[in-house]
Enzyme design. Structure first.
Site, mmCIF file in Angstrom:
data_model
loop_
_atom_site.group_PDB
_atom_site.id
_atom_site.type_symbol
_atom_site.label_atom_id
_atom_site.label_comp_id
_atom_site.label_asym_id
_atom_site.label_seq_id
_atom_site.Cartn_x
_atom_site.Cartn_y
_atom_site.Cartn_z
ATOM 1 N N CYS A 52 -5.249 7.063 1.231
ATOM 2 C CA CYS A 52 -5.398 7.177 -0.222
ATOM 3 C C CYS A 52 -6.324 8.346 -0.537
ATOM 4 O O CYS A 52 -7.371 8.479 0.085
ATOM 5 C CB CYS A 52 -6.000 5.866 -0.742
ATOM 6 S SG CYS A 52 -6.481 5.888 -2.467
ATOM 7 N N TYR A 91 -15.231 5.195 -3.015
ATOM 8 C CA TYR A 91 -14.196 4.803 -2.066
ATOM 9 C C TYR A 91 -12.929 4.427 -2.815
ATOM 10 O O TYR A 91 -12.953 4.073 -3.981
ATOM 11 C CB TYR A 91 -14.650 3.643 -1.168
ATOM 12 C CG TYR A 91 -14.745 2.305 -1.859
ATOM 13 C CD1 TYR A 91 -13.647 1.455 -1.944
ATOM 14 C CD2 TYR A 91 -15.936 1.889 -2.439
ATOM 15 C CE1 TYR A 91 -13.737 0.230 -2.581
ATOM 16 C CE2 TYR A 91 -16.045 0.663 -3.068
ATOM 17 C CZ TYR A 91 -14.941 -0.165 -3.139
ATOM 18 O OH TYR A 91 -15.032 -1.379 -3.773
ATOM 19 N N CYS A 92 -11.822 4.510 -2.084
ATOM 20 C CA CYS A 92 -10.544 4.003 -2.579
ATOM 21 C C CYS A 92 -10.041 2.986 -1.566
ATOM 22 O O CYS A 92 -10.840 2.343 -0.886
ATOM 23 C CB CYS A 92 -9.547 5.133 -2.844
ATOM 24 S SG CYS A 92 -8.990 6.030 -1.395
ATOM 25 N N TRP A 93 -8.748 2.827 -1.452
ATOM 26 C CA TRP A 93 -8.197 1.771 -0.614
ATOM 27 C C TRP A 93 -8.371 2.031 0.877
ATOM 28 O O TRP A 93 -8.902 1.206 1.599
ATOM 29 C CB TRP A 93 -6.724 1.542 -0.963
ATOM 30 C CG TRP A 93 -6.055 0.646 0.020
ATOM 31 C CD1 TRP A 93 -5.040 0.972 0.870
ATOM 32 C CD2 TRP A 93 -6.369 -0.715 0.318
ATOM 33 N NE1 TRP A 93 -4.701 -0.102 1.657
ATOM 34 C CE2 TRP A 93 -5.520 -1.159 1.338
ATOM 35 C CE3 TRP A 93 -7.315 -1.607 -0.174
ATOM 36 C CZ2 TRP A 93 -5.569 -2.437 1.877
ATOM 37 C CZ3 TRP A 93 -7.358 -2.889 0.351
ATOM 38 C CH2 TRP A 93 -6.489 -3.286 1.362
#
Length: 138
Positions: A80, A74-76
């Site tokens: 993103c 995952y990212c933000w």
């Protein structure tokens, strides 16, 4: 059948915060990887997540993550694309990997455990994205 094939494939490559939380709660061995910057990771992360910036995956993953692991990156947020970059790197290495759509933003908004230097805690559930837990008294 074309549509069914598309959505079957999509679910093979994506997951969401509630499914990740449920899988972990059921004892499934899911390794959650935060691919954001060190600063973002320190600010707050999915409780128990491993920090591995997407640019480090090719070098670090073979040494640190079992080859047969179920990996979720995952990212933000939905805005993103670092999660997709991280998933691509894991896929190139042959890992079973899925991207957690919604990223850390939706993990937090749904009220799941968040970790930082102060420990593990939960933030208030956003009623637009999560379902408030009903308290029962015995």
């Amino acid at each position: 059948m074309e549509r069914a094939d598309y959505f079957t494939a999509k679910l093979e490559f994506e997951t969401d915060a509630s499914d990740v939380h449920a899988a972990r709660g059921a004892g499934e061995n899911v390794i959650v990887i935060d691919v954001r910057s060190a600063e973002a990771f320190a600010q707050g992360r999915v409780a128990g997540a491993v920090h591995m910036h997407y640019s480090e995956i090719a070098e670090r993953a073979p040494k640190e993550i079992p080859a047969d692991a179920d990996v979720v990156v995952y990212c933000w947020s939905p805005g993103c694309n670092a999660g997709a970059k991280g998933a691509l790197e894991f896929a190139r290495l042959g890992y079973r990997v899925r991207e957690m759509i919604g990223g850390f933003e939706y993990w937090v908004r749904e009220g799941y455990p968040v970790e930082n230097a102060d420990g593990v805690h939960r933030r208030p559930i956003d009623p637009l994205t999560g379902i408030p837990r009903i308290r029962t008294h015995a």
